[in-house]
Design an enzyme around this catalytic site. Sequence first.
Site, PDB file in Angstrom:
ATOM      1  N   TYR A   1       1.195  19.647   2.671  1.00 44.68           N
ATOM      2  CA  TYR A   1       0.465  18.892   3.692  1.00 44.68           C
ATOM      3  C   TYR A   1       1.037  19.113   5.087  1.00 44.68           C
ATOM      4  O   TYR A   1       2.249  19.225   5.270  1.00 44.68           O
ATOM      5  CB  TYR A   1       0.483  17.389   3.377  1.00 44.68           C
ATOM      6  CG  TYR A   1      -0.643  16.967   2.470  1.00 44.68           C
ATOM      7  CD1 TYR A   1      -1.954  16.917   2.924  1.00 44.68           C
ATOM      8  CD2 TYR A   1      -0.402  16.643   1.146  1.00 44.68           C
ATOM      9  CE1 TYR A   1      -2.999  16.543   2.095  1.00 44.68           C
ATOM     10  CE2 TYR A   1      -1.439  16.259   0.300  1.00 44.68           C
ATOM     11  CZ  TYR A   1      -2.737  16.223   0.783  1.00 44.68           C
ATOM     12  OH  TYR A   1      -3.759  15.857  -0.039  1.00 44.68           O
TER      13      TYR A   1
ATOM     14  N   ASP B   1       8.744  12.020   1.695  1.00 48.88           N
ATOM     15  CA  ASP B   1       8.916  13.281   2.406  1.00 48.88           C
ATOM     16  C   ASP B   1      10.183  13.354   3.243  1.00 48.88           C
ATOM     17  O   ASP B   1      10.580  14.458   3.652  1.00 48.88           O
ATOM     18  CB  ASP B   1       7.679  13.565   3.266  1.00 48.88           C
ATOM     19  CG  ASP B   1       6.505  14.040   2.421  1.00 48.88           C
ATOM     20  OD1 ASP B   1       6.744  14.515   1.294  1.00 48.88           O
ATOM     21  OD2 ASP B   1       5.352  13.935   2.866  1.00 48.88           O
TER      22      ASP B   1
END
Length: 784
Positions: free
Chosen positions: A492, A404
Site C-alpha cells: 500500500y 506498519d
Amino acid sequence: MHFPTFTYLALTSVAISSAVPPLGYDRRVLRDIFDKRENNETTSSCLTEAALTTKAPKINPWAGLAPEENLAVWNLLHDPASGLNLTDPTEAKLTDNYVFWVDALHTNKSDVLPYLDEGAPKPSKYARAIIFEGGKAEPDSQEYMIGPLPVSAETTIEKLDYMYNGGSGGSVPFNARYFDGPRSTATDPLIASIMSNISDITAALFQGAAYYGSTDERSNLTLTSGTPLSFDGTSAFRSIMFRFPGPASYMTPLDFFLLIDCTGTDASLYFLKGFVTNEKFFPTIAELRAAFEAGELAMEYDQTLDADWALVDYKPELGVRDLEERLAPSTLEIGGKRYKLDEENRYVEYMGWSFYLTFSRTLGIMFYDIKFKGERILYELSMQEATAQYGGNQPKAANTVYHDTYYQLGTEMGSLLEGFDCPWGSTFWNITYSSYNTTEVNTNSICIFETDMNFPLARHRTGASNDYGFSNLGSVKGAALIVRAIATVGNYDYMFDYSFHMDGSLEVIVRASGYLQSSFYYPDQGKFGPRIQQATQGSLHDHIVTYKADFDILGTPNSLQVSELKAVNQSQPWFPELGTFEQMEMDIHNMQEEQQFNYAANNQAMYVVLNPNATNAWGEKRGYRIVPGRSDIHLSTLNSPWSLKNSEFAKSHLAVTRQHDNEPFANSVQNINLPWKPQQDFSKFFDGECVDGEDLVVWFNLGMHHFTRSEDVPVTLYTEAYSSIVFAPQNFFDRAQDGDLLNRRWVQIDDEGKMTFEDYGVGLDVCPIVLEEPTELLGGVGEL
C-alpha cells in the site's frame, strides 16, 4: 534544435503545451528545464521561485539524529567497554547480539515547554536503539536510550523501559521480536525440505510451480507470511502463503498454505504444523499426499501467470478518451510562494500559521508547536500507527493484522513525483534516517505547497430592489498550505496530508492506494470479498490509522466539552395552540475522566477542546472543535485473538487521556507479535485520571472499511480510499478569520446600475514559465 517556448500561465487552471515533460522524467532534470528562461531579469517563474526564508524562534528540539550523532552512537554501542558484545548485523546469526536500528528518542514535553516559553536551556538530546540479544541465556530484544548527545564522557547507555507499560519495559521476548533476515534465513531450510518433498504435488496443482528454497534456481514460487507471528512471545509460528513471483505478486495468490512452528533460536527444533488447501487442513505430508493421490486437491481455477493486468501503466485495451492527450489541470502558485521556511530547523510559516516538523523512522513526519497568529493550538500532531486487519477462510487472510510502524513506515516515505504526486513548483524536502553506522537519505520525500481549494472560503450576495438582483457581492478566495508524504509499506501507498487552512482550521487526511493483499478465489466465500480476477478474491479488511493530537489551547490546562443534541418535549406560552412540542437543545458537559469513546449516533454531539480559563470578546470559552470528516471509523473486530490487546488504540473513534511523558506513543514498534501480552497496552492509559482542566491528549482514528471491488484492480484508488478530520476554531476568535485576507472581491451596484469593483490591490497575476521539449535533453525516460 528546439528553442525555448515562453508561456504565460494565468489565474485559473491552464493547459500547458505538450512541451511539458511526461510522467517518468527525472524531476532534477525537470528543474533544469524549468530553470532555462529568457535572458530577462524581470522574468520569474512560479515553478522555480523558492520560498522566502525565515528564522525559527528556537532551534528545533525534536530534530532527528545528525549523521555524526548516529555514527558516534553506533561506535559507542560497539565499543567493547559498553559490554553489549555486539556482532556486525550483516554477519549476525540468531544467537548473536546485534543492533536492529537507531533513531532519535522523543524529547519530553515537560522539558520542551520551559525551553519554548520560559527561556530555559534546550533539552538534552538522546538516541534510542533496539538491540536483538540472541546471545543471552534468555534471548530477547531490548531497547536502550543513549545520551546525552553529543557523545562524551557523560553519555550513558541505559535500558529504555519507562515508556512501556506491559510489565517488561523495553524488553520483548525473542519469539515476538521483529522477523528480520536472520530469522527468515533460519526458517528457510525447513520450508525448503518440506516443499521439496511435495514438489510433484505443487507442480501438478499450480502449473509446474515448486519451491526448493530461497536461493535454489529451480524455485518458481515466492512465499509470504504476515503478522502476528506469536501470541505472547512463548512460541513463534509462520502461516506461509505461496504466490507466483513478479511485480504484482500480491494479486496472484495460490491456494496453498504451509504452517510451521519456529520457536526459539535453535532452528533444528522448528517443525511442520500442517498444510491448508482446498479449504481443508492436512497435519502431515502423508495426509496431504493421500488426498492428492485420491484426486481431492484439484484446483477449480488456475491462477493467471500474466501480471500485465496488475501494472499501473497505460491500458489501451480500455479504450480512448477524447482529449486525454492534453495535460490535465494543475495547481500553480501563480503569485509566488506565500509561505516561509527555515529548512535547517524544519520550521514553516504560512498566513498566520507556524509549526515545526520532525521525522521518525517508525512514525514518519510529525508536527510540533502548531500556532495560529502566535497562539498555540497543538503541542504535537503525529501519526501513531497504521493498522490493517483482514478476514477470510484461509490462514493468511484470517491471521493477518499489520502494524506498519513495525515495518518502519517512516523509512518507506520515498521520492515524490513533481506534477503528479505533488503540484509543479512544490517545495521538496529530503528525509534522513540511520542505517547501521551510516545515514540514508530519501530525496524529495516531503512536499510543501499552497493549493487553491477550488471553492471560496466565504461568499455572500445581498439582494436588492434593483434590476440586477443584488446590491453587493463578496467572495474570499480559498487556499491552504499542504504538507504531504507518501509511504509505500509493502503493498500500500499511504498518502498523508496535513492541510493548514486560511480560517485557522487544520485538516488531516489519509488516503490509500496500491495492491490488495488478495486471496485465492472460492465461489462460496463471497462474504469475505468479490472475485476480482481469474482466481483472485479481494480480501475484506479494515485500515485504521491512529493519530495523537496533544492540544494546548492557549496553555496546557484544557477540557473536552461535549455538546449533545437532544430532542426534548417542552411548551412555550407564546405557542399555546401547540401545547407540548418537540425541539432540539444542547446538553453541555465536560468529560471528567480518561476514556475511549465513539462519535454519537447521527453525529449528534460536538466535541470541543477548550481552555476553561480563556474567553473571547463575548465571554465564550475559546477552543477548537473536532469535526469528523469522511470515513472516520474504528476496527470492526474488538475481540479477535490476532489483535486482542495490542491494538486497543484502533478500537474506538476517539480517546482522551491525561498527558504524561511516559505515555508518548499509543503503540510500540514490536507490539504486533504480542496480541495477548503486549509490550504497550493502550487500554492501561485509562486509569481514572481527571482530564477536566488538565493537560490532555486526544487520540483519533481515521481509515476505511475496505469493501474490496473489481475497481481495486490494478490498484486501489485514492478517490475512494480516503478519510479525514478537521480541527476548527470554536469561539476561539471573536469572528471568522477572513476579514484580513486581501485575496477577495467586493462588488457593489447602486440603484442606477453603477458598479464598483474592489480588488484590494490583488490583481490577476501571471506565471511565466520556460519549457523545452525534453526528449533531446534527456535521451529518454529518466529515473527517480
